[in-house]
Motif scaffolding. Structure first.
Motif, PDB file in Angstrom:
ATOM      1  N   UNK A   1       9.891  -6.332   2.655  1.00  0.00           N
ATOM      2  CA  UNK A   1      10.190  -5.013   2.510  1.00  0.00           C
ATOM      3  C   UNK A   1       9.932  -4.585   4.353  1.00  0.00           C
ATOM      4  N   UNK A   2       9.229  -5.430   4.634  1.00  0.00           N
ATOM      5  CA  UNK A   2       9.034  -5.432   5.959  1.00  0.00           C
ATOM      6  C   UNK A   2      10.479  -5.460   6.878  1.00  0.00           C
TER       7      UNK A   2
ATOM      8  N   UNK B   1       2.654   0.308   8.588  1.00  0.00           N
ATOM      9  CA  UNK B   1       1.251  -1.154   8.243  1.00  0.00           C
ATOM     10  C   UNK B   1       1.774  -2.130   7.667  1.00  0.00           C
ATOM     11  N   UNK B   2       2.854  -2.501   7.363  1.00  0.00           N
ATOM     12  CA  UNK B   2       3.297  -3.545   5.789  1.00  0.00           C
ATOM     13  C   UNK B   2       3.205  -4.763   7.717  1.00  0.00           C
TER      14      UNK B   2
ATOM     15  N   UNK C   1       1.397  -4.275  -3.240  1.00  0.00           N
ATOM     16  CA  UNK C   1       0.850  -3.647  -3.775  1.00  0.00           C
ATOM     17  C   UNK C   1      -0.798  -3.621  -2.825  1.00  0.00           C
ATOM     18  N   UNK C   2      -1.310  -4.941  -2.096  1.00  0.00           N
ATOM     19  CA  UNK C   2      -2.309  -5.133  -1.256  1.00  0.00           C
ATOM     20  C   UNK C   2      -2.189  -4.410   0.092  1.00  0.00           C
TER      21      UNK C   2
ATOM     22  N   UNK D   1      -5.071  -1.042   0.448  1.00  0.00           N
ATOM     23  CA  UNK D   1      -5.836  -1.401   1.899  1.00  0.00           C
ATOM     24  C   UNK D   1      -6.398  -0.590   2.476  1.00  0.00           C
ATOM     25  N   UNK D   2      -4.812  -0.154   2.571  1.00  0.00           N
ATOM     26  CA  UNK D   2      -4.393   0.331   3.704  1.00  0.00           C
ATOM     27  C   UNK D   2      -3.731   2.629   3.776  1.00  0.00           C
ATOM     28  N   UNK D   3      -3.828   2.773   2.893  1.00  0.00           N
ATOM     29  CA  UNK D   3      -3.670   4.091   2.495  1.00  0.00           C
ATOM     30  C   UNK D   3      -4.871   4.703   1.472  1.00  0.00           C
ATOM     31  N   UNK D   4      -5.284   3.756   1.155  1.00  0.00           N
ATOM     32  CA  UNK D   4      -6.363   4.155  -0.504  1.00  0.00           C
ATOM     33  C   UNK D   4      -7.376   4.970  -0.133  1.00  0.00           C
TER      34      UNK D   4
END
Length: 257
Positions: free
Chosen positions: A110-111, A199-200, A207-208, A212-215
């Motif tokens: 995606x990045x 964040x990518x 998913x990780x 890890x960065x948003x939850x």
């Protein structure tokens, strides 16, 4: 809005005759999984797609380059080396196929398509999952909640890792959850804001990276889908989908084409 399809994984081993092709090119009813996914998106007015390829990405490029031939009847004059197209059938799709690397994880794939997104909200989905998720409702839900990322979740099929989800829909995590509380699993579809690329970083699964960065900041919300959803990972999955298609009951498409 653009839909990004992750189609860069390893070769399909769903059946012996299908080995050597990307999994999203496995056919259901004579059409590759990619076509089925794109057709379901186009029912909601989405006609621009970015396909993140990797393993044998050239086969995916060739499919779309010759798409109108695959969809139409043709007459080939071998002596004159000419091709006549009959009943030309095509789609109003704009498809960008990007080689995102052979060994890239989904987050890195995606990045690598950031330049094609232009900082707009977009959808990401796996190239080996079928569902009847209401795309319009999911996007509206994402916009209403105002989070950086929305993850579709569905009931586990029995072999999926489940997620810890709070009552308000926020993702708590996906590690060391109580097995008895695992009622939902990642349905491999996301609505993401254009600023998500910050964040990518690194070769990690999407998913990780999101978890890890948003939850922890409450910026990853779930869209709960109670309808049809399934990954197509095994020969049994393929046969089940073929049976639904042949019976005219494919829930991921409103009408058979």
């Amino acid at each position: 809005m653009k839909a990004v399809i992750l189609a860069g994984g390893t070769r399909s081993t769903i059946s012996n005759e299908q080995q050597g092709i990307p999994k999203p090119m496995v056919e259901i009813g004579g059409k590759p999984l990619l076509w089925h996914i794109m057709k379901s998106f186009s029912a909601y007015g989405i006609s621009e797609f970015i396909v993140c390829g990797g393993y044998k990405v050239d086969l995916i490029k060739e499919y779309f380059m010759d798409f109108y031939i695959y969809q139409s009847d043709i007459t080939v004059d071998l002596q004159n080396n000419t091709v006549q197209i009959h009943k030309n059938r095509t789609e109003d799709w704009k498809v960008t196929v990007v080689d995102t690397g052979l060994y890239s994880a989904t987050g890195l794939r995606v990045a690598r398509i950031e330049n094609y997104i232009e900082n707009n909200t977009f959808i990401v989905t796996n190239g080996d999952c079928l569902s009847d998720i209401n795309i319009r409702d999911m996007v509206a839900y994402h916009e209403k909640r105002g989070k950086r990322a929305t993850m579709a979740v569905a009931r586990p099929t029995g072999r999926n890792e489940a997620l810890q989800i709070a009552d308000d829909g926020h993702v708590v995590g996906n590690k060391d959850a109580d097995r008895e509380s695992r009622a939902w699993t990642n349905a491999c579809m996301y609505v993401l804001n254009g600023n998500i690329f910050r964040i990518l970083n690194g070769n990690y699964n999407l998913e990780d990276l999101l978890t890890d960065n948003l939850a922890g900041d409450g910026q990853l919300i779930t869209y709960k889908h109670n309808g049809f959803w399934t990954p197509v990972e095994t020969y049994r999955d393929k046969v089940n989908m073929e049976n639904l298609w042949n019976a005219g009951r494919a829930p991921w498409l409103s009408t058979r084409m």
